[in-house]
Design a protein around this motif. Structure first.
Motif, PDB file in Angstrom:
ATOM      1  N   THR A 483       0.865  -1.178   0.000  1.00  0.00           N
ATOM      2  CA  THR A 483       0.000   0.000   0.000  1.00  0.00           C
ATOM      3  C   THR A 483       0.904   1.231   0.000  1.00  0.00           C
ATOM      4  OG1 THR A 483      -0.191  -0.363   2.385  1.00  0.00           O
ATOM      5  CG2 THR A 483      -2.082  -0.952   1.055  1.00  0.00           C
ATOM      6  N   PRO A 498      -7.211   0.804   1.007  1.00  0.00           N
ATOM      7  CA  PRO A 498      -8.663   0.615   1.036  1.00  0.00           C
ATOM      8  C   PRO A 498      -9.260   1.485   2.143  1.00  0.00           C
ATOM      9  CG  PRO A 498      -7.525  -1.239   2.096  1.00  0.00           C
ATOM     10  CD  PRO A 498      -6.485  -0.211   1.756  1.00  0.00           C
ATOM     11  N   GLY A 501      -8.914   4.320   6.686  1.00  0.00           N
ATOM     12  CA  GLY A 501      -8.514   3.877   8.020  1.00  0.00           C
ATOM     13  C   GLY A 501      -7.011   3.732   8.108  1.00  0.00           C
ATOM     14  N   PRO A 502      -6.486   3.681   9.321  1.00  0.00           N
ATOM     15  CA  PRO A 502      -5.042   3.586   9.510  1.00  0.00           C
ATOM     16  C   PRO A 502      -4.512   2.182   9.240  1.00  0.00           C
ATOM     17  CG  PRO A 502      -6.220   4.188  11.542  1.00  0.00           C
ATOM     18  CD  PRO A 502      -7.234   3.743  10.566  1.00  0.00           C
ATOM     19  N   ASN A 503      -3.249   2.117   8.905  1.00  0.00           N
ATOM     20  CA  ASN A 503      -2.538   0.865   8.705  1.00  0.00           C
ATOM     21  C   ASN A 503      -1.514   0.752   9.832  1.00  0.00           C
ATOM     22  OD1 ASN A 503      -1.207  -1.380   7.771  1.00  0.00           O
ATOM     23  ND2 ASN A 503      -0.624  -0.497   5.784  1.00  0.00           N
TER      24      ASN A 503
END
Lengths: 647, 647
Positions: A483, A498, A501-503
């Motif tokens: 990503t 996607p 939201g946080p990763n």
């Protein structure tokens, strides 16, 4: 946390501990240097530090400021000195309020030291008469919020030599609500231990913290002994006198004497030592080293989180941060200091608060133009900038505009790859390797409680020239495990993540605990970081004269290059990100950059840019922008939805 | 989620999908059976289900109740039918309000079906005249909250055979705000597709969902065709007539005919099929199987979480639950249905809400006494109970009082150990093996989005007899990797967990996401579970006559045994918990338990206990308790701080 609580905890472990005293320096540069020193001395592992009260004027304001920075930015449990005899009540109230707002919950309540420039203490009118009045006042106003320390004078103080009477005063201060005692410096351990026995006999049972003055120079040693009128044991004089003209020898002998004194205290059950550092690190460090109290490389301090936790107001539970500020801790703390809540457990909870305005917190490049030019030279081409980055990645340069400290040893496994990438003109800003479950005690990657496992997803943040951005993105999107976010100065954002939201890119699993995920990558914070990043870059450019090639080449990078971050989500794979760059190399890196030829025929090689010139050249700047834009557009043909512009 | 949204998502993937219609059964047992069937049919993967409106009286209340249970407990996206012509406005308002409170956001707005017991639709006074009025009303009152479906009549309806006029009516309903169409059942696909073309030609472009009636029996097939007056294609009659007396053949031929019809619809671009299940699973399942639309064992439905997520009000983001209710999903949902917020990301956020009172939600043992005795027999010794548990662990028994479904295949790797433990008299209640990073697509352990990794800490929950609790705890505490809670019915709790924060025992790491930790172990919820556990056990005992040995032996276990949960925090180690039990074996398991000899000389072997006897025996009960207590105390000598009592 209250100092008395911390002492009880380490006492339960039977572990000797120590703390450091600092005072507000007189110059701005002195303050900056002291902050850097406090930052480094954090790694010694002090239980707390204290900051003396800069009586009167700007110095008292500086005390509050230093307490705040120490708590918030450097995560040092801090005790604020407060004197009462030279203070208006309102000023005192302000100081207590500021301390509380800074997250400080420890006060050393003093009658009043003489201001440093005078030799003698003078009572001033107004305020309180005795320290016990101040103690009582704080207890009345703040209940148990503050832990309150008071001074102990084991050999009398400057206006009273009657030790017994002073113990009576101490008893009064304790009865008024004091919870620990910090003593005046001394050299005679026997005298001190006798005094402690007397104090205990009076029924005073709160912790007594001996004040230790390391020996920096012979002159200072004598001056301080004279000033406090404390006894110098005969064997001290005998040991120091013969070497008094050799500073190095004085420090070595002094180290042994002070260490011997400390050992005697520890043997007598006094497990906490308070060092009067005089804002210097070396003499204190030497004593701690001699006592084997410094954390060593084999077993460094247990880090509670991968980044230094702040102890600012409401921040003690904070345990999630975006990865972007890893090398600019101070600006992150400054930009988020007004948040009502800090993320705990997950980033999602704190997504609403905005990052503070760039200008409001002095978030920018450290150092003067001259200092920065000395540090980073005057690059005239991408090659020159690349060389600078390669030197940093190799550990030969201690900072870059976006990295305030030397490269972390965490990047060791990546060094070769990073150097290679920077050599080819990808200027890397931040990175971490993949870690698939290292022990939480791991020397390099470890953090958090014992018997846990820590993980990382591989991360790389790098500047990418317009000529390669399209190809790079195409390659990233081919791999479902990656990503990324790519953005230019204007905020044209491209990402394949996607949702928004946080990763989580760093997390830990510990016995009996929820999963901790202290580092994340996420849209809103990346855009805030992007603004800061390009602002710092712009300021670096501005260190150079507006007609210099350095100004031009740095500005060109800031105006047209992309800031890209890439996460390899499969943390089982090592070095998964670097193959993306295979065969890519910035062209003509060593060619000094020339101003573009613009339609109206003004040759602009090395000419000043619009910012600092007269009206006539305004249009030139706009033309330049247009030309750069159209050049960039040519490059990015075929990237769907990726707008490119250059200003 | 709105049905039209869900349809758009699967349409984008080009994937055929389906849904099921149920109606409110007439008996309580019928309702329970239907719930079980809905639960199983969840695994077929319907996009949504709908529940018809039970016109009038208790049946309409049941519709609301079923919608709520389907949404909350079984996590099925549910559409509620609502008819208007036989309804007071206030009743309609109540139904809409209840639907919203249940988390349902889809309504099928109908004029009014004939109540099932009548053969003909009758308009009643009051309420609305047409379905379009109802659509308009819902839009006015609720804006876009509800997705609103309306009926489509491809072959006319019972009081109007003019298909074109009915399309005009449909257009009016769509103009009033309807967002999808569900059609009456039909057998003639060509007629249907012609009708669809006409509807589209009228400018109606919302999704049209064909109603499919599988063939259960020949009689029902004819009755329904007759009732709806729909055309039966000639080849249907030709195929069914010859086999009409063979139910099995009718279903097989019917399956082929209906599947052929479905394929034709799918080929025509109608990707969603709505099955009128008539509350039966088989005929529908056969068609889906024929169409290869059922998930198979090799690639089961992608589970979003390791447990079935609820779609109840405010629950859609819920993603953390205590492990204790794993085998009692329904009671967990019931006991937490009044929470204002559900934990998302971490349990900590939801720690304040209390678990509902046991009695308020009918949380208890399912089934009648007779059913339960038939299921679990009449154990007369620990050995008998142990045998029962061993049968469950071996997959030979489908439920236990605390486990409403057969043992999960997740426990497969533990089966041998679990059987061994239960044979030795440790009655295991719940368990999971350690999983150190299985792919999220793993057939047994997998859950969550693709390309992720899932983890588990080994967990075991077991009943421990008083004779072994001290030794077991000593052994657990010897291993720093283990955390445990032990509690008896009275709530005497012993644990070695640090603080009372939760321990994540299941978590997952996914591309571009925060860490998800859906299952935890934690104090407050364990104590709530403990109450439920012992209550259910008590109810099991109460299935048996108060003078029976079974009542006595089960009660004895509930009164004196400890419920213990153990987490092995090092998820790299397999089977780490079982060695704890080495060499431990409950003594004299096969001896039928006798009432204790009590001081006043009343022999109590097999005698009734206090609960259902006359006054005279009250003291006997108390004496029993005292005697049991003192026996227990002898056993637990040496466990510091672990109080044991037996009542």
């Amino acid at each position: 946390m209250h100092i008395s609580e911390k002492l009880a905890l380490s006492r339960a472990e039977g572990k000797p501990t120590f703390s450091f005293e600092f005072f507000p320096p007189k110059t701005a540069q002195g303050v900056q240097n002291l902050y850097d020193r406090m930052d480094r001395m954090h790694d010694f592992g002090p239980t707390f530090i204290d900051v003396t009260w800069g009586a009167g004027g700007t110095l008292s304001h500086l005390t509050c400021e230093m307490v705040k920075v120490a708590q918030s930015v450097y995560g040092l449990e801090t005790c604020m000195h407060l004197t009462c005899t030279d203070m208006e009540k309102s000023k005192l109230d302000d100081a207590l309020k500021e301390a509380k707002l800074a997250g400080c919950s420890n006060i050393l309540a003093l009658r009043g030291d003489p201001p440093r420039e005078k030799e003698k203490w003078e009572a001033t009118s107004g305020g309180f008469r005795y320290a016990k009045d101040l103690v009582k006042y704080i207890r009345e106003r703040y209940g148990d919020y503050f832990d309150i320390g008071v001074a102990g004078y084991s050999e009398g103080c400057d206006d009273n030599e009657d030790v017994d009477e002073l113990i009576d005063h101490l008893k009064e201060k304790v009865d008024a609500g004091a919870t620990f005692v910090v003593t005046q410096m001394f050299y005679d351990t026997d005298l001190f231990l006798e005094w402690v026995a007397k104090v205990r006999a009076k029924g005073i049972d709160i912790p007594i913290i001996p004040g230790i003055m390391p020996i920096h120079t012979h002159a200072a040693f004598l001056r301080r002994a004279n000033w406090t009128r404390c006894n110098i044991p005969k064997h001290w004089t005998e040991a120091l006198e013969p070497v008094k003209n050799d500073d190095v020898e004085v420090r070595a002998v002094g180290r042994d004497l002070v260490a011997e004194m400390c050992r005697k205290l520890i043997d007598a059950g006094i497990l906490h030592l308070h060092f009067y550092t005089m804002n210097l690190a070396q003499a204190t460090r030497m004593v701690l080293e001699e006592l084997e109290l410094l954390p060593d490389l084999e077993s460094p301090l247990q880090k509670p989180l991968p980044w230094r936790p702040s102890l600012g107001l409401n921040r003690r539970d904070e345990n999630v941060r975006p990865i972007f500020w890893r090398n600019r801790n101070r600006s992150y703390v400054a930009r988020t200091q007004d948040w009502d809540e800090f993320p705990n457990g997950r980033w999602g909870d704190a997504r609403s608060p905005a990052f503070g305005e760039l200008d409001a917190y002095g978030v920018g490049l450290k150092g003067t133009n001259a200092q920065n030019i000395k540090l980073w030279g005057s690059p005239e081409s991408i090659q020159d900038i690349s060389d600078l980055f390669v030197r940093y990645m190799s550990g030969k340069l201690d900072s870059l505009p976006w990295s305030e400290a030397p490269i972390s040893n965490e990047a060791d496994t990546l060094t070769k790859d990073l150097i290679d990438l920077n050599r080819r003109g990808f200027l890397t800003i931040n990175s971490q390797p993949a870690v698939n479950g290292a022990k939480s005690s791991h020397l390099v990657y470890g953090w958090g409680p014992r018997n846990g496992y820590v993980y990382q997803k591989a991360y790389l943040e790098t500047l990418v020239s317009p000529e390669h951005i399209a190809e790079l993105i195409t390659r990233i999107e081919r791999d479902p495990g990656m990503t990324y976010y790519a953005v230019n100065r204007d905020g044209d954002l491209k990402t394949n993540t996607p949702g928004d939201g946080p990763n989580a890119v760093t997390w830990g699993v510990f016995p009996g605990k929820e999963i901790v995920q202290p580092t994340i990558v996420e849209t809103v914070s990346f855009l805030a970081w992007k603004d800061e990043f390009y602002k710092v870059g712009k300021e670096w450019a501005n260190c150079h004269s507006s007609v210099s090639p350095s100004r031009y080449v740095i500005e060109d990078v800031m105006d047209t290059w992309y800031l890209v971050n890439i996460v390899h989500n499969d943390f089982h794979i090592d070095h998964g990100i670097f193959p993306l760059f295979e065969g890519l190399q910035v062209a003509d890196m060593d060619k000094p950059l020339h101003r573009l030829e613009v339609p109206n025929g003004n040759a602009t090689n090395g000419a000043p840019n619009g910012e600092s010139t007269t009206n006539g050249q305004k249009s030139t700047l706009n033309d330049l922008v247009d030309a750069a834009k159209s050049a960039a557009e040519t490059v990015t043909q075929g990237i769907n939805g990726l707008a490119v512009s250059s200003n």
